[in-house]
Design an enzyme around this catalytic site. Structure first.
Site, PDB file in Angstrom:
ATOM      1  N   ASP A   1       8.456  -4.560 -34.125  1.00  0.00           N
ATOM      2  CA  ASP A   1       9.533  -4.412 -35.111  1.00  0.00           C
ATOM      3  C   ASP A   1      10.908  -4.477 -34.449  1.00  0.00           C
ATOM      4  O   ASP A   1      11.774  -5.261 -34.866  1.00  0.00           O
ATOM      5  CB  ASP A   1       9.412  -3.068 -35.853  1.00  0.00           C
ATOM      6  CG  ASP A   1       8.368  -3.094 -36.951  1.00  0.00           C
ATOM      7  OD1 ASP A   1       7.491  -3.971 -36.896  1.00  0.00           O
ATOM      8  OD2 ASP A   1       8.431  -2.244 -37.860  1.00  0.00           O
TER       9      ASP A   1
ATOM     10  N   GLY B   1       8.822   2.440 -45.709  1.00  0.00           N
ATOM     11  CA  GLY B   1       7.359   2.556 -45.738  1.00  0.00           C
ATOM     12  C   GLY B   1       6.675   1.387 -46.413  1.00  0.00           C
ATOM     13  O   GLY B   1       5.637   1.538 -47.048  1.00  0.00           O
TER      14      GLY B   1
ATOM     15  N   GLY C   1       6.503  -1.768 -44.570  1.00  0.00           N
ATOM     16  CA  GLY C   1       6.219  -2.762 -43.545  1.00  0.00           C
ATOM     17  C   GLY C   1       7.333  -3.764 -43.337  1.00  0.00           C
ATOM     18  O   GLY C   1       7.121  -4.826 -42.760  1.00  0.00           O
TER      19      GLY C   1
ATOM     20  N   SER D   1      12.160  -0.999 -41.880  1.00  0.00           N
ATOM     21  CA  SER D   1      13.389  -0.300 -42.267  1.00  0.00           C
ATOM     22  C   SER D   1      13.906   0.624 -41.148  1.00  0.00           C
ATOM     23  O   SER D   1      15.110   0.647 -40.876  1.00  0.00           O
ATOM     24  CB  SER D   1      13.182   0.443 -43.596  1.00  0.00           C
ATOM     25  OG  SER D   1      12.966   1.786 -43.401  1.00  0.00           O
TER      26      SER D   1
ATOM     27  N   PRO E   1      13.283  -1.395 -48.286  1.00  0.00           N
ATOM     28  CA  PRO E   1      12.429  -0.325 -48.785  1.00  0.00           C
ATOM     29  C   PRO E   1      11.761   0.414 -47.619  1.00  0.00           C
ATOM     30  O   PRO E   1      11.387  -0.202 -46.620  1.00  0.00           O
ATOM     31  CB  PRO E   1      11.389  -1.063 -49.632  1.00  0.00           C
ATOM     32  CG  PRO E   1      11.389  -2.468 -49.123  1.00  0.00           C
ATOM     33  CD  PRO E   1      12.762  -2.733 -48.586  1.00  0.00           C
TER      34      PRO E   1
ATOM     35  N   ALA F   1      13.465   0.387 -37.830  1.00  0.00           N
ATOM     36  CA  ALA F   1      14.014  -0.401 -36.716  1.00  0.00           C
ATOM     37  C   ALA F   1      15.321  -1.080 -37.111  1.00  0.00           C
ATOM     38  O   ALA F   1      16.228  -1.234 -36.292  1.00  0.00           O
ATOM     39  CB  ALA F   1      12.983  -1.438 -36.257  1.00  0.00           C
TER      40      ALA F   1
HETATM   41  O1  PMV Z   1       5.935  -1.071 -39.262  1.00  0.00           O
HETATM   42  P1  PMV Z   1       4.885  -1.861 -39.975  1.00  0.00           P
HETATM   43  O2  PMV Z   1       4.323  -1.207 -41.178  1.00  0.00           O
HETATM   44  O3  PMV Z   1       5.255  -3.291 -40.147  1.00  0.00           O
HETATM   45  O4  PMV Z   1       3.598  -1.892 -39.012  1.00  0.00           O
HETATM   46  C1  PMV Z   1       3.703  -2.327 -37.736  1.00  0.00           C
HETATM   47  C2  PMV Z   1       2.540  -3.127 -37.384  1.00  0.00           C
HETATM   48  C3  PMV Z   1       1.413  -2.445 -36.649  1.00  0.00           C
HETATM   49  O5  PMV Z   1       0.813  -3.472 -35.885  1.00  0.00           O
HETATM   50  C4  PMV Z   1       0.419  -1.901 -37.650  1.00  0.00           C
HETATM   51  C5  PMV Z   1       1.878  -1.316 -35.747  1.00  0.00           C
HETATM   52  C6  PMV Z   1       2.658  -1.767 -34.527  1.00  0.00           C
HETATM   53  O6  PMV Z   1       3.261  -0.894 -33.889  1.00  0.00           O
HETATM   54  O7  PMV Z   1       2.659  -2.955 -34.191  1.00  0.00           O
END
Ligand code: PMV
Length: 314
Positions: free
Chosen positions: A147, A98, A100, A103, A96, A105
């Site tokens: 990520d 947006g 976390g 997706s 999905p 990466a």
């Molecule tokens: O990509 P997400 O939504 O898993 O967020 C990454 C995590 C953060 O720490 C908020 C941002 C980062 O670049 O590490």
């Protein structure tokens, strides 16, 4: 046709503080993947990019400069010493967007792997990760790099920005339920909001980041020892600190609460927050009841995954 895939991920501990140099822990979610396919497209003179999930089909030469996929493809082809023509690259993702789960990466990693395979190159995970990081910067502005790292290594990682990741040995399998609020979360916006808030109250935010960083080090020990009850309590504590950072929201808090009431060992938001997913650590006996409680409470979808030291590779 040459194909390759890449896993999704969740952050177990330390999101946001990781942007400010504190450690964080992330794990792969191997059963949900992005897939890329590379085909020769003789005499096309350009590279055709297809993302059928998003209904897009366009030429590399016409791509916008803010297009992360196009940026990545150009960089990867340059690094491979291959001309940017006569190829079709097609990407599909079960992740999905947006929420976390990494997706962006994952899509980028699958593309780099498929291109490497197509051109007979064998790049180590750190090289794949470094290239994907370049695309991440376009998506997220100032990503920590967690990520691309956890996805390129497809292993549980203890991560500090700018340092090589440390692979964590998992003492006991970690059964996790990932539950989606159904709310889109823009990592770039939430990271930006934290940056602004930190600008207004630097001492308070630095203290919160320190508390999160300390908690991450304790969590690492409990992951290695297989102490699940202690880990659950740390997830609760990490969620509380994320609330203080201002990145939770009523939908996330509600799912966290439901998971705890249904018998989870602990629960927290995962990723940027203000939407996206929560994760709940469960015992195998409680997994079904926690999952059904989350669905009854309105979770848009749930994923059950068990983190081990040896996830399924690509
Ligand atoms: O990509 P997400 O939504 O898993 O967020 C990454 C995590 C953060 O720490 C908020 C941002 C980062 O670049 O590490």
């Amino acid at each position: 046709m040459t194909t390759a895939s890449a896993c999704g991920k969740v952050i177990l501990f330390g999101e946001h503080a990781v942007v400010y140099g504190r450690p964080a822990i992330a794990v792969p979610v191997s059963q949900v993947r992005a897939e890329a396919a590379v085909d020769p497209l003789p005499a096309a003179g350009d590279v055709l990019l297809e993302t059928p999930d998003l209904g897009r089909r366009y030429w590399l030469a016409e791509a916008d400069s803010s297009d992360g996929i196009a940026h990545l493809v150009r960089l990867a082809l340059k690094e491979l010493g291959a001309p940017a023509r006569d190829l079709r690259i097609s990407v599909r993702s079960a992740l999905p967007i947006g929420r976390g789960m990494g997706s962006g990466a994952a899509v980028s990693t699958a593309i780099v792997r498929a291109l490497c395979r197509h051109f007979g190159a064998h790049w180590p995970p750190e090289k794949v990760s470094a290239l994907v990081f370049e695309a991440e910067k376009l998506y997220h502005g100032t990503p920590s790099g967690i990520d691309n790292t956890v996805i390129a290594y497809e292993a549980p990682v203890y991560f500090v920005k700018g340092q090589p990741p440390q692979i964590i040995a998992i003492g006991a399998p970690l059964p996790l339920i990932i539950a989606d609020t159904g709310i889109f979360s823009s990592t770039r916006e939430v990271v930006g909001a934290v940056r602004e808030a930190r600008g207004r109250e630097p001492a308070r935010y630095e203290a919160l980041f320190d508390a999160i960083g300390k908690l991450v080090d304790t969590a690492r020990r409990h992951i290695e020892d297989g102490n699940l009850p202690a880990l659950g309590r740390l997830m609760d504590e990490n969620h509380r600190l994320l609330q203080e950072l201002g990145v939770s929201c009523p939908a996330l808090d509600q799912l966290v609460e439901i998971a705890r009431q249904a018998g989870a060992l602990g629960a927290k938001l995962s990723g940027a927050g203000r939407g996206g997913n929560i994760i709940a650590l469960v015992t195998p006996e409680r997994s079904a009841s926690v999952e059904s409680a989350l669905r009854s409470a309105g979770a848009a979808s749930t994923i059950f995954t068990t983190v081990t030291s040896h996830p399924r590779g690509e």
